[in-house]
Every structure is written in structure tokens, then in C-alpha cells.
Design a protein around this motif. Structure first.
Motif, PDB file in Angstrom:
ATOM      1  N   ALA A 123      -5.129 -11.339   5.052  1.00  0.00           N
ATOM      2  CA  ALA A 123      -4.283 -10.447   4.248  1.00  0.00           C
ATOM      3  C   ALA A 123      -5.116  -9.721   3.197  1.00  0.00           C
ATOM      4  O   ALA A 123      -4.903  -8.530   2.949  1.00  0.00           O
ATOM      5  CB  ALA A 123      -3.157 -11.237   3.588  1.00  0.00           C
ATOM      6  N   LEU A 124      -6.082 -10.405   2.610  1.00  0.00           N
ATOM      7  CA  LEU A 124      -6.968  -9.785   1.630  1.00  0.00           C
ATOM      8  C   LEU A 124      -7.786  -8.674   2.282  1.00  0.00           C
ATOM      9  O   LEU A 124      -7.952  -7.590   1.713  1.00  0.00           O
ATOM     10  CB  LEU A 124      -7.886 -10.843   1.018  1.00  0.00           C
ATOM     11  CG  LEU A 124      -8.806 -10.390  -0.098  1.00  0.00           C
ATOM     12  CD1 LEU A 124      -8.010  -9.886  -1.294  1.00  0.00           C
ATOM     13  CD2 LEU A 124      -9.719 -11.525  -0.519  1.00  0.00           C
ATOM     14  N   ARG A 125      -8.261  -8.906   3.475  1.00  0.00           N
ATOM     15  CA  ARG A 125      -9.040  -7.906   4.207  1.00  0.00           C
ATOM     16  C   ARG A 125      -8.174  -6.682   4.538  1.00  0.00           C
ATOM     17  O   ARG A 125      -8.614  -5.540   4.398  1.00  0.00           O
ATOM     18  CB  ARG A 125      -9.636  -8.509   5.477  1.00  0.00           C
ATOM     19  CG  ARG A 125     -10.568  -7.583   6.201  1.00  0.00           C
ATOM     20  CD  ARG A 125     -11.354  -8.214   7.351  1.00  0.00           C
ATOM     21  NE  ARG A 125     -10.673  -9.226   8.121  1.00  0.00           N
ATOM     22  CZ  ARG A 125     -10.892 -10.545   8.027  1.00  0.00           C
ATOM     23  NH1 ARG A 125     -11.773 -11.009   7.165  1.00  0.00           N
ATOM     24  NH2 ARG A 125     -10.242 -11.392   8.781  1.00  0.00           N
ATOM     25  N   GLN A 126      -6.948  -6.910   4.949  1.00  0.00           N
ATOM     26  CA  GLN A 126      -6.057  -5.796   5.265  1.00  0.00           C
ATOM     27  C   GLN A 126      -5.774  -4.940   4.024  1.00  0.00           C
ATOM     28  O   GLN A 126      -5.763  -3.713   4.103  1.00  0.00           O
ATOM     29  CB  GLN A 126      -4.751  -6.311   5.869  1.00  0.00           C
ATOM     30  CG  GLN A 126      -4.918  -6.848   7.267  1.00  0.00           C
ATOM     31  CD  GLN A 126      -3.641  -7.445   7.821  1.00  0.00           C
ATOM     32  OE1 GLN A 126      -2.650  -7.588   7.115  1.00  0.00           O
ATOM     33  NE2 GLN A 126      -3.667  -7.803   9.090  1.00  0.00           N
ATOM     34  N   LEU A 127      -5.542  -5.588   2.900  1.00  0.00           N
ATOM     35  CA  LEU A 127      -5.323  -4.842   1.666  1.00  0.00           C
ATOM     36  C   LEU A 127      -6.560  -4.040   1.274  1.00  0.00           C
ATOM     37  O   LEU A 127      -6.456  -2.895   0.828  1.00  0.00           O
ATOM     38  CB  LEU A 127      -4.936  -5.776   0.521  1.00  0.00           C
ATOM     39  CG  LEU A 127      -3.496  -6.235   0.460  1.00  0.00           C
ATOM     40  CD1 LEU A 127      -3.296  -7.187  -0.714  1.00  0.00           C
ATOM     41  CD2 LEU A 127      -2.546  -5.067   0.344  1.00  0.00           C
ATOM     42  N   SER A 128      -7.736  -4.631   1.453  1.00  0.00           N
ATOM     43  CA  SER A 128      -8.959  -3.912   1.082  1.00  0.00           C
ATOM     44  C   SER A 128      -9.170  -2.686   1.965  1.00  0.00           C
ATOM     45  O   SER A 128      -9.646  -1.655   1.493  1.00  0.00           O
ATOM     46  CB  SER A 128     -10.179  -4.831   1.132  1.00  0.00           C
ATOM     47  OG  SER A 128     -10.495  -5.187   2.453  1.00  0.00           O
ATOM     48  N   HIS A 129      -8.772  -2.751   3.232  1.00  0.00           N
ATOM     49  CA  HIS A 129      -8.872  -1.589   4.111  1.00  0.00           C
ATOM     50  C   HIS A 129      -7.937  -0.466   3.662  1.00  0.00           C
ATOM     51  O   HIS A 129      -8.212   0.712   3.938  1.00  0.00           O
ATOM     52  CB  HIS A 129      -8.569  -1.958   5.561  1.00  0.00           C
ATOM     53  CG  HIS A 129      -9.631  -2.775   6.211  1.00  0.00           C
ATOM     54  ND1 HIS A 129     -10.938  -2.367   6.309  1.00  0.00           N
ATOM     55  CD2 HIS A 129      -9.575  -3.985   6.793  1.00  0.00           C
ATOM     56  CE1 HIS A 129     -11.648  -3.292   6.926  1.00  0.00           C
ATOM     57  NE2 HIS A 129     -10.843  -4.301   7.228  1.00  0.00           N
ATOM     58  N   LEU A 130      -6.868  -0.810   2.984  1.00  0.00           N
ATOM     59  CA  LEU A 130      -5.930   0.191   2.467  1.00  0.00           C
ATOM     60  C   LEU A 130      -6.363   0.750   1.102  1.00  0.00           C
ATOM     61  O   LEU A 130      -5.744   1.670   0.586  1.00  0.00           O
ATOM     62  CB  LEU A 130      -4.530  -0.409   2.336  1.00  0.00           C
ATOM     63  CG  LEU A 130      -3.832  -0.769   3.645  1.00  0.00           C
ATOM     64  CD1 LEU A 130      -2.555  -1.542   3.370  1.00  0.00           C
ATOM     65  CD2 LEU A 130      -3.527   0.492   4.438  1.00  0.00           C
ATOM     66  N   GLY A 131      -7.406   0.167   0.524  1.00  0.00           N
ATOM     67  CA  GLY A 131      -7.903   0.645  -0.764  1.00  0.00           C
ATOM     68  C   GLY A 131      -7.593  -0.254  -1.935  1.00  0.00           C
ATOM     69  O   GLY A 131      -7.935   0.065  -3.077  1.00  0.00           O
TER      70      GLY A 131
END
Length: 75
Positions: A28-36
Motif C-alpha cells: 500500500a505504501l508503494r502504491q501511494l508513492s507511485h501516485l505522488g
């Protein structure tokens, strides 16, 4: 420092930290980081409906559920 759901609308903030524990893990942290959504990013709360938030990040608007938004701490 406070979490995103209690932030006032239409005010610019900087992400201070994101709680991996509240998110439920690294994915989930990785997905958020991909969104900025990374530490130091400028964001603002656009609107809130039934606990769900619309957030402006990197000139885009992103919808977040209350649980995800609660893991994001801003200054």
C-alpha cells in the motif's frame, strides 16, 4: 502534525510522514508513492464526502478512502 482527514480544505500542506503500520504494509505504501504521496510532497484537501477524500497532489486529484487518508500525516 496531524493526519489528512482533519486537515482544513483548500490549504496547502507538506506530507510529513506516512504510517506503514496504518496502511497495512509495504504494498500500500508503494502504491501511494507511485501516485505522488511521498514525504515532502505538497498536497491539499479538495473535498470530503462521507469520510472519503479528494486530494490534490502533483497537479492531479486523487480519491482516498478514510483509512488510507488517516495514514498520511501533514504539516
Amino acid at each position: 502534525m496531524f493526519n489528512l482527514p482533519v486537515a482544513p480544505k483548500n490549504t496547502d500542506f507538506t506530507i510529513a510522514r506516512i504510517s506503514k503500520r496504518l496502511l497495512g504494509g509495504e504494498e500500500a505504501l508503494r502504491q501511494l508513492s507511485h501516485l505522488g504521496f511521498v514525504k515532502g510532497a505538497k498536497i491539499s484537501l479538495v473535498s470530503e464526502v462521507n469520510g472519503n477524500l479528494i486530494v490534490k497532489v502533483r497537479d492531479s486529484r486523487v480519491a482516498l478512502g478514510h483509512k488510507l487518508a488517516s495514514a498520511i500525516y501533514v504539516n
